[in-house]
Motif scaffolding. Structure first.
Motif, PDB file in Angstrom:
ATOM      1  N   ARG A 184     -44.764  74.262  48.938  1.00  0.00           N
ATOM      2  CA  ARG A 184     -45.303  75.216  47.967  1.00  0.00           C
ATOM      3  C   ARG A 184     -44.168  75.930  47.231  1.00  0.00           C
ATOM      4  NH1 ARG A 184     -49.804  77.457  46.438  1.00  0.00           N
ATOM      5  NH2 ARG A 184     -49.734  79.582  45.683  1.00  0.00           N
ATOM      6  N   LYS A 213     -42.740  75.108  43.305  1.00  0.00           N
ATOM      7  CA  LYS A 213     -42.868  76.152  42.301  1.00  0.00           C
ATOM      8  C   LYS A 213     -41.520  76.611  41.758  1.00  0.00           C
ATOM      9  CE  LYS A 213     -47.364  77.888  43.523  1.00  0.00           C
ATOM     10  NZ  LYS A 213     -47.892  77.532  42.198  1.00  0.00           N
ATOM     11  N   ILE A 259     -45.843  85.750  48.947  1.00  0.00           N
ATOM     12  CA  ILE A 259     -44.868  84.835  48.330  1.00  0.00           C
ATOM     13  C   ILE A 259     -43.642  85.618  47.855  1.00  0.00           C
ATOM     14  CG2 ILE A 259     -45.793  84.898  45.956  1.00  0.00           C
ATOM     15  CD1 ILE A 259     -45.359  81.823  45.897  1.00  0.00           C
ATOM     16  N   CYS A 290     -44.968  79.406  38.464  1.00  0.00           N
ATOM     17  CA  CYS A 290     -45.535  80.621  39.035  1.00  0.00           C
ATOM     18  C   CYS A 290     -45.496  81.664  37.952  1.00  0.00           C
ATOM     19  CB  CYS A 290     -44.709  81.078  40.235  1.00  0.00           C
ATOM     20  SG  CYS A 290     -45.156  82.710  40.845  1.00  0.00           S
ATOM     21  N   THR A 291     -46.577  82.435  37.830  1.00  0.00           N
ATOM     22  CA  THR A 291     -46.612  83.462  36.800  1.00  0.00           C
ATOM     23  C   THR A 291     -46.548  84.865  37.395  1.00  0.00           C
ATOM     24  OG1 THR A 291     -49.002  83.727  36.762  1.00  0.00           O
ATOM     25  CG2 THR A 291     -48.101  81.939  35.439  1.00  0.00           C
ATOM     26  N   GLY A 292     -46.342  84.917  38.716  1.00  0.00           N
ATOM     27  CA  GLY A 292     -46.208  86.215  39.368  1.00  0.00           C
ATOM     28  C   GLY A 292     -47.482  87.023  39.451  1.00  0.00           C
ATOM     29  N   CYS A 293     -48.626  86.344  39.391  1.00  0.00           N
ATOM     30  CA  CYS A 293     -49.892  87.081  39.393  1.00  0.00           C
ATOM     31  C   CYS A 293     -50.195  87.712  40.751  1.00  0.00           C
ATOM     32  CB  CYS A 293     -51.042  86.164  38.986  1.00  0.00           C
ATOM     33  SG  CYS A 293     -51.468  84.930  40.224  1.00  0.00           S
ATOM     34  N   GLY A 294     -49.602  87.176  41.805  1.00  0.00           N
ATOM     35  CA  GLY A 294     -49.778  87.753  43.132  1.00  0.00           C
ATOM     36  C   GLY A 294     -51.074  87.390  43.825  1.00  0.00           C
ATOM     37  N   ARG A 295     -51.870  86.524  43.221  1.00  0.00           N
ATOM     38  CA  ARG A 295     -53.152  86.186  43.851  1.00  0.00           C
ATOM     39  C   ARG A 295     -52.951  85.593  45.239  1.00  0.00           C
ATOM     40  NH1 ARG A 295     -54.597  84.882  38.532  1.00  0.00           N
ATOM     41  NH2 ARG A 295     -56.552  85.844  37.870  1.00  0.00           N
ATOM     42  N   CYS A 296     -51.960  84.728  45.352  1.00  0.00           N
ATOM     43  CA  CYS A 296     -51.779  84.049  46.638  1.00  0.00           C
ATOM     44  C   CYS A 296     -51.431  85.047  47.737  1.00  0.00           C
ATOM     45  CB  CYS A 296     -50.730  82.958  46.523  1.00  0.00           C
ATOM     46  SG  CYS A 296     -49.170  83.502  45.835  1.00  0.00           S
ATOM     47  N   CYS A 353     -54.564  80.095  42.295  1.00  0.00           N
ATOM     48  CA  CYS A 353     -53.328  80.175  41.519  1.00  0.00           C
ATOM     49  C   CYS A 353     -53.543  79.628  40.114  1.00  0.00           C
ATOM     50  CB  CYS A 353     -52.260  79.373  42.239  1.00  0.00           C
ATOM     51  SG  CYS A 353     -50.724  79.221  41.325  1.00  0.00           S
ATOM     52  N   PRO A 354     -53.014  80.307  39.098  1.00  0.00           N
ATOM     53  CA  PRO A 354     -53.166  79.792  37.739  1.00  0.00           C
ATOM     54  C   PRO A 354     -52.328  78.544  37.474  1.00  0.00           C
ATOM     55  CG  PRO A 354     -51.912  81.856  37.746  1.00  0.00           C
ATOM     56  CD  PRO A 354     -52.383  81.635  39.140  1.00  0.00           C
ATOM     57  N   THR A 355     -51.377  78.244  38.330  1.00  0.00           N
ATOM     58  CA  THR A 355     -50.493  77.113  38.038  1.00  0.00           C
ATOM     59  C   THR A 355     -50.627  75.947  39.007  1.00  0.00           C
ATOM     60  OG1 THR A 355     -48.709  78.133  39.285  1.00  0.00           O
ATOM     61  CG2 THR A 355     -48.759  78.580  36.928  1.00  0.00           C
ATOM     62  N   PHE A 386     -45.653  90.357  40.415  1.00  0.00           N
ATOM     63  CA  PHE A 386     -44.220  90.316  40.115  1.00  0.00           C
ATOM     64  C   PHE A 386     -43.941  89.509  38.847  1.00  0.00           C
ATOM     65  CE2 PHE A 386     -45.114  86.853  43.034  1.00  0.00           C
ATOM     66  CZ  PHE A 386     -44.376  85.781  42.557  1.00  0.00           C
TER      67      PHE A 386
HETATM   68  S1  SF4 Z   1     -48.060  84.570  42.395  1.00  0.00           S
HETATM   69 FE1  SF4 Z   1     -49.010  82.975  43.656  1.00  0.00          FE
HETATM   70  S2  SF4 Z   1     -51.025  82.641  42.792  1.00  0.00           S
HETATM   71 FE2  SF4 Z   1     -49.809  83.724  41.242  1.00  0.00          FE
HETATM   72  S3  SF4 Z   1     -48.890  82.128  39.990  1.00  0.00           S
HETATM   73 FE3  SF4 Z   1     -47.403  82.591  41.582  1.00  0.00          FE
HETATM   74  S4  SF4 Z   1     -47.840  81.136  43.199  1.00  0.00           S
HETATM   75 FE4  SF4 Z   1     -49.625  81.156  41.865  1.00  0.00          FE
END
Ligand code: SF4
Ligand code: SF4
Ligand code: SF4
Ligand code: SF4
Ligand code: SF4
Lengths: 188, 349, 303
Positions: free
Chosen positions: B301, B305, B334, B318-324, B250-252, B141
């Protein structure tokens, strides 16, 4: 993974077990000395975890009887083999042991009735696990030595020592610990 | 912004060149079913046709385990051995824009009350080369937090976009470090034409179209400010099992803990990643734990963020990478939590 | 309507009924998520909450972990109903055996399961996964129909006996390697471990208030994520589950670094069966192998 442990971590000790700590320390110092004496020949480091009531007395008996055995082994006395957590053995490997002996009372003779029976099960499983991970089981041996078996103690120590000497240093563990890359830790 | 063209063979030569120049060269590498950022010894190991690395590249600035000093004990004194703070030159290839955005968000934190030399010395030595996304899934996202799958300026030093021909990358160099990298290997970078720029534009549009998850976060921060206690927290996050999977990828996320690994004769003090979702993150020595139950930990969390970090540093953590969401063992998504908050905020409850 | 729609409906109706009648305080089940190919655990406290429940081959999470003291939000409730596949029921049995739950306070909604999707398998959630998409544990499942339940949803089926040879193929292969090669194999995997502890947090049988890795006086396991610390952690996690692990596969599924933890678990499962004669999760009255002994236990490895 980075390896950055420095030398003194290798010369290591069991914090919780007070008396043996000194022994272990001596061991590392001694084996350093030994290295020098015998012109850099490698000598194995062996830790024996023994119970207070049988094997330790057996070892004592070997001593008072002036029986000789190879001096590579350092003994850590615990109340009972039932007290020996697999973590003790892993720590010994981590801190530089090349081989480990766990020894206690014969079945039926446990001072606390059943400690050695519990230990037997625990280690039956544990040795299979670390064998699966790649530790040669000659490095982790078990024995029952009673208070009267000074002679058996001598035989076992000699045999275990010979076996480990033939195997060489426990490189697997030793490669994981120890020194940091030289450029990473500066002298003062 | 300086723009260039580099073709696939020349990209390999660039990697080769950096390796020969002695730089630690990092790229996505296939390990089992996943991709991980790893040091490569030859360009052939690098895989650029991939989705997203399992772990973010933050570890190249902020390693999971970092010795900060070691010590030895003599009779009555302790000797401290400092750690060498000179870090190797590192170039990380193949980041996605969401990965590249992480360090820029975290600079403010690491420069805050104390300038973290471990971070900044590494940062100085490290260049990031990002790439426009070719794949996305429903956990992504990034466009909802102000990024985009083709953005060149999220924090990378060079950004590459594969053009339609599948052979040439359009290169953008948003930073000085990026420009220097280009000038270091002048023969590999060709000039870009206007039609290349147009092709890059359409490739970017295509990438933007991959993002299916769109969140409206406009009211979220405000809602968080007034809903420290709310039924939503327990409802949505009681299922969290309190592992470190989300924070560690998470990158952040940047929490750490100090640990000594020692014997009575000496030891090493290490900085290790930690996570607010783990139960003993806030455990006091007395045994009291102010975040005594899981939903309070997960609340931290979200709060950190999407509220506290913005309050303090002006950026969303948060960079919206969706890894979490992807890696969570119990699929605590998330984005779903944020959607729920946004809906609550919109309905005024 | 598909088979899974029927099952889902029955679960919804039953859960709503139990909650409406006040027979239970919470029902633990699964509900959909926006992420394709996944479901998520869900808790219903009111009959209308139960409307969200689903059951299909995407319901991979093991729910019994929410019955343990590690998850007080849910487990502190007095009466709980839980949706459970056969493998989940094995974990419930194991928890019962370890006195972690009071079985009479729990209503087990057993579901007949034909297998769930694997970590990298594909499945739309409407029909059962193709054999190649099945989770590894499901290939050798002998509890498709749960062995213990209060309510059973779905038509009972017989599990077909599976070849042990195939089930333990990879383990047998590793056993045949030299110690050095085995060490290398595991070194490669363990070096990726990020010490997130998802493997233990997700395990229903890892319910200790304070895990050994969190103990600092003394500190037995190096907390850092380096080769030594990772190895110690992975060995001890497996050892602490020896004779207790039911093979539900949750640890391996949850591991974000794809470490093949099931090889360790299954190796110990087989050893514990061979050495002590027990398999965890089948009988709540079995003793825990490493907590008991027999005088005539195998002595052969002791000199
Ligand atoms: S989507 Fe999740 S893993 Fe990705 S930057 Fe946001 S909090 Fe971190
Ligand atoms: S979300 Fe949690 S783990 Fe991540 S940075 Fe914030 S407090 Fe730390
Ligand atoms: S949200 Fe998921 S990944 Fe994060 S701590 Fe909770 S269970 Fe673990
Ligand atoms: S160790 Fe893994 S497979 Fe065994 S019960 Fe726990 S989660 Fe399941
Ligand atoms: S889940 Fe995997 S990565 Fe995390 S601690 Fe366990 S083995 Fe290590």
């Amino acid at each position: 993974m980075k390896k950055y442990f420095f030398k003194s971590v290798q010369i290591s000790v069991f914090r919780v077990i007070r008396v043996p700590y000194l022994w272990l320390k001596n061991m590392s110092e001694q084996s350093e000395n030994k290295k020098n004496e015998s012109n850099g020949e490698w000598e194995p480091k062996i830790i024996a975890f023994v119970c207070n009531w049988c094997t330790y007395v057996g070892a004592d008996m070997a001593g008072t009887g002036r029986m000789k055995y190879q001096a590579n082994v350092r003994i850590i006395k615990v109340p009972c083999t039932g007290r020996i957590d697999p973590l003790f053995l892993m720590r010994a490997f981590e801190r530089g042991a090349d081989g480990i002996l766990v020894s206690g009372c014969h079945p039926g003779d446990c001072h606390y009735n059943a400690g050695n029976y519990h230990a037997r099960r625990r280690f039956a499983a544990f040795r299979k696990l670390i064998e699966f991970i790649g530790i040669d089981l000659r490095r982790l041996q078990f024995s029952w030595v009673s208070a009267a078996e000074g002679k058996k103690f001598v035989t076992i120590i000699n045999e275990v020592t010979d076996a480990i000497r033939a195997l060489g240093p426990c490189k697997e563990y030793q490669s994981m610990a120890l020194e940091p890359p030289k450029d990473k830790v500066m002298p003062e | 912004m300086e723009t260039k063209i580099i073709n696939k063979q020349d990209l390999a030569k660039l990697i080769d060149g950096l390796i020969s120049a002695g730089a630690r060269t990092v790229a996505p590498v296939k390990v089992g079913q996943m991709h991980l950022f790893q040091e490569v010894r030859s360009p052939a190991e690098a895989v650029f046709d991939y989705f997203l690395a399992r772990r973010s590249p933050k570890e190249f600035l902020f390693p999971q385990t970092e010795p900060i000093f070691s010590y030895t004990r003599q009779k009555d004194s302790v000797k401290i051995h400092p750690v060498d703070m000179a870090f190797p030159r590192t170039v990380v290839f193949g980041l996605r824009p969401c990965d590249a955005a992480g360090p820029g968000i975290l600079d403010a934190l690491f420069a805050w009350d104390y300038e973290d030399k471990f971070w900044f010395n590494r940062r100085e030595q490290t260049a990031f080369v990002s790439m426009t996304c070719a794949q996305a899934d429903h956990a992504c996202f990034c466009s909802s937090v102000g990024l985009s799958p083709d953005a060149a300026d999220t924090g990378a030093d060079l950004h590459l976009t594969l053009l339609d021909d599948g052979q040439r990358y359009f290169v953008e160099a948003p930073t000085g470090k990026g420009k220097k990298l280009v000038s270091e290997f002048p023969s590999l970078f060709k000039p870009a034409t206007d039609s290349d720029a147009a092709a890059r534009g359409s490739a970017g549009e295509k990438a933007k179209g991959l993002i299916t998850r769109k969140l409206d976060l406009s009211n979220v921060k405000q809602w968080l400010g007034s809903h420290f206690t709310d039924e939503l927290w327990e409802r949505l996050s009681a299922k969290c099992i309190g592992c470190g999977a989300c924070a560690f990828e998470c990158p952040t996320c940047h929490c750490f803990d100090f640990q000594d690994e020692a014997t009575p004769e000496g030891g090493v003090r290490c900085k290790n990643w930690d996570s607010c979702c783990i139960d003993n993150f806030t455990l006091h020595a007395s045994g009291h734990n102010p975040r005594n139950i899981q939903h309070k930990r997960y609340r931290q969390r979200i709060m950190h963020k999407f509220k506290y970090y913005i309050d303090k540093f002006g950026k969303t953590l948060c960079t919206g990478c969706g890894r979490c969401s992807r890696q969570c063992p119990v699929t605590l998504d998330i984005a779903e939590v944020l959607e729920n908050i946004a809906a609550k905020a919109a309905s005024g409850s | 309507m598909s088979e899974y729609d029927n099952i889902s409906n029955e679960i919804r109706e039953l859960a709503a009924k139990l909650l409406a009648r006040g027979e239970v305080d919470v029902v633990i089940g699964y509900k959909p998520t926006a992420l394709p190919g996944r479901t998520q655990p869900a808790f219903a406290y009111k009959p209308e909450d139960a409307r969200e429940f689903v059951f299909n081959p995407l319901c991979v999470s093991g729910l019994p972990l929410y019955l343990t003291k590690a998850k007080p939000e849910i487990s502190a409730k007095d009466r709980i109903a839980i949706v459970a596949k056969g493998c989940d029921v094995k974990n419930i049995v194991a928890l019962q055996r370890e006195n972690q739950i009071r079985r009479e306070k729990i209503k087990v909604i057993g579901v007949v399961c034909k297998g769930v999707v694997g970590k990298y398998g594909r499945c739309d959630g409407k029909t059962e996964p193709k054999p190649e998409d099945l989770d590894e544990k499901c290939r050798y499942c002998d509890v498709n129909t749960p062995r213990d339940y209060d309510y059973l949803i779905g038509e009972k089926i017989e599990s077909s006996p599976q070849s042990k040879e195939k089930e333990f193929e990879e383990i047998n292969r590793i056993e045949k390697l030299s110690p050095r090669e085995r060490w290398k194999f595991w070194e490669e995997h363990f070096k990726r471990c990020i010490k997130c502890y998802a493997c233990s947090k997700v395990c229903p049988l890892c319910y200790c208030n304070r895990c050994i890795v969190d103990k600092t006086m003394p500190r037995w396991i190096d907390p850092s994520s380096h080769a030594r610390g990772n190895l110690a952690w992975n060995i001890i996690r497996a050892q602490h589950l020896a004779g207790r692990c039911t093979g539900c596969g949750e640890c391996e599924r949850s591991c974000p670094m794809d470490i093949p933890l099931m090889l360790l678990n299954k190796k110990l499962e087989r050893e514990s069966e061979e050495l002590f004669g027990y398999r965890s999760g089948y009988n709540p009255h079995d003793p825990i192998p490493l907590a008991v002994f027999r005088e005539e236990d195998d002595d052969e490895f002791v000199r």
